[in-house]
Design a protein around this motif. Structure first.
Motif, PDB file in Angstrom:
ATOM      1  N   PHE A 169      48.047   2.033  67.625  1.00 13.32           N
ATOM      2  CA  PHE A 169      48.215   1.682  66.214  1.00 13.32           C
ATOM      3  C   PHE A 169      49.624   1.956  65.694  1.00 13.32           C
ATOM      4  CE2 PHE A 169      47.998   2.817  61.680  1.00 13.32           C
ATOM      5  CZ  PHE A 169      47.356   1.699  61.153  1.00 13.32           C
ATOM      6  N   PHE A 170      50.292   2.962  66.237  1.00 16.33           N
ATOM      7  CA  PHE A 170      51.557   3.422  65.669  1.00 16.33           C
ATOM      8  C   PHE A 170      52.770   2.873  66.409  1.00 16.33           C
ATOM      9  CE2 PHE A 170      48.452   6.777  64.701  1.00 16.33           C
ATOM     10  CZ  PHE A 170      48.530   6.744  63.317  1.00 16.33           C
ATOM     11  N   ASP A 171      53.804   2.575  65.632  1.00 16.10           N
ATOM     12  CA  ASP A 171      55.088   2.171  66.212  1.00 16.10           C
ATOM     13  C   ASP A 171      55.891   3.386  66.657  1.00 16.10           C
ATOM     14  OD1 ASP A 171      55.271  -0.884  65.502  1.00 16.10           O
ATOM     15  OD2 ASP A 171      54.595   0.104  63.672  1.00 16.10           O
ATOM     16  N   ILE A 172      55.779   4.460  65.885  1.00 12.15           N
ATOM     17  CA  ILE A 172      56.496   5.706  66.186  1.00 12.15           C
ATOM     18  C   ILE A 172      55.563   6.882  65.912  1.00 12.15           C
ATOM     19  CG2 ILE A 172      58.387   7.239  65.498  1.00 12.15           C
ATOM     20  CD1 ILE A 172      60.038   4.775  64.829  1.00 12.15           C
ATOM     21  N   VAL A 173      55.546   7.821  66.842  1.00  8.89           N
ATOM     22  CA  VAL A 173      54.877   9.101  66.623  1.00  8.89           C
ATOM     23  C   VAL A 173      55.940  10.180  66.748  1.00  8.89           C
ATOM     24  CG1 VAL A 173      53.153  10.731  67.437  1.00  8.89           C
ATOM     25  CG2 VAL A 173      52.671   8.291  67.529  1.00  8.89           C
ATOM     26  N   THR A 174      55.954  11.112  65.822  1.00 10.11           N
ATOM     27  CA  THR A 174      56.982  12.133  65.839  1.00 10.11           C
ATOM     28  C   THR A 174      56.441  13.446  65.308  1.00 10.11           C
ATOM     29  OG1 THR A 174      59.334  12.524  65.329  1.00 10.11           O
ATOM     30  CG2 THR A 174      57.938  11.716  63.526  1.00 10.11           C
ATOM     31  N   CYS A 175      57.237  14.494  65.432  1.00 16.11           N
ATOM     32  CA  CYS A 175      56.909  15.797  64.857  1.00 16.11           C
ATOM     33  C   CYS A 175      58.086  16.726  65.082  1.00 16.11           C
ATOM     34  CB  CYS A 175      55.638  16.383  65.467  1.00 16.11           C
ATOM     35  SG  CYS A 175      55.828  16.853  67.178  1.00 16.11           S
ATOM     36  N   ARG A 176      58.028  17.863  64.420  1.00 16.59           N
ATOM     37  CA  ARG A 176      59.044  18.896  64.613  1.00 16.59           C
ATOM     38  C   ARG A 176      58.362  20.259  64.715  1.00 16.59           C
ATOM     39  NH1 ARG A 176      63.540  21.588  60.619  1.00 16.59           N
ATOM     40  NH2 ARG A 176      64.945  22.307  62.254  1.00 16.59           N
ATOM     41  N   ALA A 177      58.692  20.989  65.785  1.00 17.76           N
ATOM     42  CA  ALA A 177      58.262  22.385  65.946  1.00 17.76           C
ATOM     43  C   ALA A 177      56.751  22.559  65.850  1.00 17.76           C
ATOM     44  CB  ALA A 177      58.960  23.266  64.915  1.00 17.76           C
ATOM     45  N   VAL A 178      56.006  21.717  66.571  1.00 16.96           N
ATOM     46  CA  VAL A 178      54.547  21.803  66.537  1.00 16.96           C
ATOM     47  C   VAL A 178      53.980  22.388  67.815  1.00 16.96           C
ATOM     48  CG1 VAL A 178      52.421  20.427  66.489  1.00 16.96           C
ATOM     49  CG2 VAL A 178      54.258  19.950  64.859  1.00 16.96           C
ATOM     50  N   ALA A 179      54.407  21.866  68.967  1.00 14.63           N
ATOM     51  CA  ALA A 179      53.836  22.307  70.242  1.00 14.63           C
ATOM     52  C   ALA A 179      54.789  21.947  71.372  1.00 14.63           C
ATOM     53  CB  ALA A 179      52.470  21.651  70.467  1.00 14.63           C
ATOM     54  N   GLY A 232      55.376  18.778  55.284  1.00 12.16           N
ATOM     55  CA  GLY A 232      55.928  17.433  55.149  1.00 12.16           C
ATOM     56  C   GLY A 232      57.166  17.109  55.952  1.00 12.16           C
ATOM     57  N   ILE A 233      57.534  17.995  56.879  1.00 16.25           N
ATOM     58  CA  ILE A 233      58.737  17.788  57.674  1.00 16.25           C
ATOM     59  C   ILE A 233      58.361  17.353  59.088  1.00 16.25           C
ATOM     60  CG2 ILE A 233      60.710  18.983  58.703  1.00 16.25           C
ATOM     61  CD1 ILE A 233      61.046  18.374  55.762  1.00 16.25           C
ATOM     62  N   PRO A 234      58.928  16.250  59.581  1.00 18.82           N
ATOM     63  CA  PRO A 234      59.935  15.401  58.940  1.00 18.82           C
ATOM     64  C   PRO A 234      59.373  14.200  58.184  1.00 18.82           C
ATOM     65  CG  PRO A 234      59.746  14.747  61.221  1.00 18.82           C
ATOM     66  CD  PRO A 234      58.765  15.895  61.026  1.00 18.82           C
ATOM     67  N   GLY A 235      58.047  13.997  58.223  1.00 17.82           N
ATOM     68  CA  GLY A 235      57.463  12.757  57.740  1.00 17.82           C
ATOM     69  C   GLY A 235      57.795  12.403  56.302  1.00 17.82           C
ATOM     70  N   VAL A 236      57.615  13.344  55.374  1.00 19.56           N
ATOM     71  CA  VAL A 236      57.857  13.053  53.957  1.00 19.56           C
ATOM     72  C   VAL A 236      59.328  12.738  53.721  1.00 19.56           C
ATOM     73  CG1 VAL A 236      57.828  14.001  51.622  1.00 19.56           C
ATOM     74  CG2 VAL A 236      55.889  14.388  53.152  1.00 19.56           C
TER      75      VAL A 236
END
Length: 237
Positions: free
Chosen positions: A140-150, A83-87
């Motif tokens: 579709f998305f305004d923001i796409v994000t992630c942490r430590a995925v690739a 759930g990081i960082p989304g939740v």
């Protein structure tokens, strides 16, 4: 760091948050994370102070200057894991529409239970690979994000077709970010985007946290993202 320390820091960075609600939700999240960790192998941060600092605070330290208060904002968290960082962003900004794509079935189960505990509305979890999922979410998305995925070059290909024109890809990186930007040169050419992201650095506890922001100014070819084998091969066109 304890819960009160975390809340004090969050208040400084996110001035409009509902402090009481955020504190209650983070406590629910922390307790459930610790309870389910052995079952789902979610994090190696077992100490409570590490969960508050390294897991929660350091996951959102770079988001304070981003506009998450836009009405009906659609945010995608790629490979959210536990759930990081989304939740945590949803806790801070409850009005966002949160979409999570996570290929690990056990972690998807955990996330599904977590959002029920938090009583989230407008939160959607898909147990899919991103390169498949994004094909049905073009622009579709305004923001796409992630942490430590690739690596950055992979994230750009996975995410860019899913962004609206005017949307942003926001990726959290470490001190090695310059090498990742250089390695993204070829995919930026293929996607026809400028490989000059906005770079923001935050220093905390002698560590540097980097946020790379790529705005989307025009549509990309519908052949992207390619299949996973081609994505991994940086030399394929």
């Amino acid at each position: 760091m304890n819960l009160d320390n975390l809340i004090d820091l969050l208040k400084q960075k996110f001035v409009s948050i509902d402090i009481a609600k955020v504190k209650a939700d983070i406590l629910i999240y922390k307790n459930f994370l610790q309870q389910e960790n052995q079952k789902f192998n979610l994090t190696n941060l077992c100490d409570e102070k590490d969960v508050y600092q390294k897991y929660f605070y350091e996951s959102v330290i770079n988001y304070h200057s981003s506009d998450f208060e836009k009405q009906n904002l659609n945010l995608l968290d790629i490979g959210s894991g536990s759930g990081i960082p989304g939740v945590l962003l949803k806790i801070l900004f409850p009005d966002i529409n949160l979409y999570i794509v996570e290929p690990n079935n056990k972690k998807t189960q955990f996330l599904t239970q977590l959002i029920k505990l938090l009583n989230f509305k407008n939160c959607f979890i898909e147990n899919k690979r991103c390169e498949t999922y994004i094909k049905d979410k073009v622009e579709f998305f305004d923001i796409v994000t992630c942490r430590a995925v690739a690596e950055l070059r992979i994230l750009l290909e996975l995410s860019y077709s899913g962004l609206k024109i005017g949307g942003k890809a926001i990726f959290l990186k470490s001190h090695n970010f310059k090498n990742e930007i250089n390695n993204a040169f070829q995919i930026c050419n293929l996607l026809q985007i400028e490989n000059k992201p906005d770079v923001e650095k935050v220093v905390y506890e002698n560590k540097t946290f980097v946020r790379l922001t790529y705005p989307k100014n025009k549509s990309v070819s519908n052949k992207f993202p390619r299949n996973w084998k081609q994505i991994l091969d940086n030399d394929k066109n």
